[in-house]
Design an enzyme around this catalytic site. Structure first.
Site, PDB file in Angstrom:
ATOM      1  N   LYS A  80      29.600  50.464  28.144  1.00  0.00           N
ATOM      2  CA  LYS A  80      30.378  49.315  28.061  1.00  0.00           C
ATOM      3  C   LYS A  80      30.185  48.267  27.073  1.00  0.00           C
ATOM      4  CE  LYS A  80      30.914  45.647  31.567  1.00  0.00           C
ATOM      5  NZ  LYS A  80      32.415  45.609  31.683  1.00  0.00           N
TER       6      LYS A  80
HETATM    7  N1  PMP Z   1      36.395  49.550  34.314  1.00  0.00           N
HETATM    8  C1  PMP Z   1      36.308  48.744  33.361  1.00  0.00           C
HETATM    9  C2  PMP Z   1      37.012  49.030  32.013  1.00  0.00           C
HETATM   10  C3  PMP Z   1      35.382  47.570  33.535  1.00  0.00           C
HETATM   11  O1  PMP Z   1      35.490  46.671  32.492  1.00  0.00           O
HETATM   12  C4  PMP Z   1      34.965  47.408  34.686  1.00  0.00           C
HETATM   13  C5  PMP Z   1      34.015  46.001  35.071  1.00  0.00           C
HETATM   14  N2  PMP Z   1      32.792  46.228  34.626  1.00  0.00           N
HETATM   15  C6  PMP Z   1      34.968  48.461  35.759  1.00  0.00           C
HETATM   16  C7  PMP Z   1      35.922  49.480  35.644  1.00  0.00           C
HETATM   17  C8  PMP Z   1      34.075  48.050  36.999  1.00  0.00           C
HETATM   18  O2  PMP Z   1      33.255  48.196  36.769  1.00  0.00           O
HETATM   19  P1  PMP Z   1      32.105  47.657  37.807  1.00  0.00           P
HETATM   20  O3  PMP Z   1      32.114  47.936  39.203  1.00  0.00           O
HETATM   21  O4  PMP Z   1      30.656  48.074  37.524  1.00  0.00           O
HETATM   22  O5  PMP Z   1      32.042  46.141  37.567  1.00  0.00           O
END
Ligand code: PMP
Length: 307
Positions: free
Chosen positions: A156
């Site tokens: 991320k």
């Molecule tokens: N995909 C992307 C590109 C994101 O930025 C996020 C948010 N973090 C998610 C999916 C969902 O991930 P999470 O459930 O860990 O927040």
């Protein structure tokens, strides 16, 4: 955005207005940072951080890909997070930890730049507050997710969100609430900041991690909740037209939580109502995040700070 009082930066709690970095920091020039988005929910036992360990574990994995190191362990990061929530006197909060490359190197080579950490906590309503009750309207973006051997999607990283930003701009300029992106091969990937699920003939489908997605913590929560409800789950490549043929469709993510989707490219999803499986999973998710129950041990209560 709503401000809070203090932000953690490299070992200190600094005042919100003083949480600054140099303009020539590597992260400003080249986007070299990795981060998390974590929610803390209000419960009758005080604020509880949702899946804190799993979020910081993913942060450490993102750091590993980009060869970044910090001195704090996952347990220490959780403890700092509790402290920042308490110092800011927040009942519920969005937590934004960022590990980034700072000032000291002015070339794309990241290795010469120092690594810093900051953790902020502030109030944040759910992403699609007004439209979520009836479902949001999305479009398939003309911007694809980055190909698997270009930018890693499991990490991320700050720079990834240039791609998300283009998809969001396109969606907003065309009067949609949000976009969904296809992967390099033309299969469904994810939203700019959300994973996507669809229900077809009572089976729950979501793109697998081979479709350039972030492996969302909420995605994992949905999979675990659905499986505990006896719903069959399939993680595989999803063709675009299954979005149009789906009985139910929803986004999930830390910011978006569980957001039903009402239409894709102006084509209504199912019969236009929020589907039964979406509702069941949403209700279960809500019961967990409000602290009514915690069958998977996902809540990290803040009251034990410093222990
Ligand atoms: N995909 C992307 C590109 C994101 O930025 C996020 C948010 N973090 C998610 C999916 C969902 O991930 P999470 O459930 O860990 O927040």
């Amino acid at each position: 955005m709503e401000e809070a009082k203090f932000i953690f930066m490299d070992g200190n709690f600094v005042e919100w207005k003083d949480a600054k970095i140099h303009v020539l920091s590597h992260v400003v020039q080249y986007g070299s940072g990795v981060f998390e988005g974590i929610r803390t929910y209000e419960t009758k036992n005080g604020p509880a951080i949702f899946r804190a360990y799993d979020h910081y574990k993913r942060l450490k994995e993102s750091m590993k890909t980009y060869r970044m190191e910090i001195s704090q362990t996952i347990e220490e990061l959780i403890s700092i997070t509790k402290e920042i929530i308490l110092k800011n006197e927040l009942k519920s909060a969005y937590i934004r930890p960022v590990v980034y490359r700072g000032y000291g190197a002015i070339s794309p080579n990241p290795l010469g730049a120092p690594v810093h950490i900051t953790i902020a906590a502030f109030p944040l309503p759910t992403l699609f507050e007004e439209s979520a009750s009836k479902g949001i309207n999305i479009m398939v973006s003309s911007w694809r997710k980055f190909a698997p051997d270009t930018i890693p999607s499991l990490a991320k990283a700050n720079g990834n969100y240039l791609n998300s930003g283009l998809a969001i701009i396109e969606a907003k300029e065309n009067s949609f609430d949000e976009a969904v992106m296809l992967d390099f091969f033309g299969f469904v990937a994810e939203g700019p900041g959300e994973n996507i699920f669809l229900v077809k003939d009572r089976i729950l489908y979501t793109p697998s991690i081979t479709s350039s997605i972030l492996k969302g913590i909420t995605r994992d929560s949905v999979i675990k909740i659905a499986s505990s409800l006896g719903i069959r789950i399939v993680e595989e490549r999803i063709p675009r037209d299954l979005l149009y043929a789906a009985d139910e469709l929803f986004f999930c993510g830390t910011a978006a939580e569980i957001t039903p989707i009402a239409s894709v490219d102006r084509i209504p999803v199912g019969n236009g109502e929020i589907g039964e499986i979406t509702k069941r999973i949403s209700e279960e998710f809500k019961e967990i995040t409000t602290g009514a129950k915690d069958p998977f041990n996902w809540l990290e209560y803040v009251e034990f700070a410093g222990m």
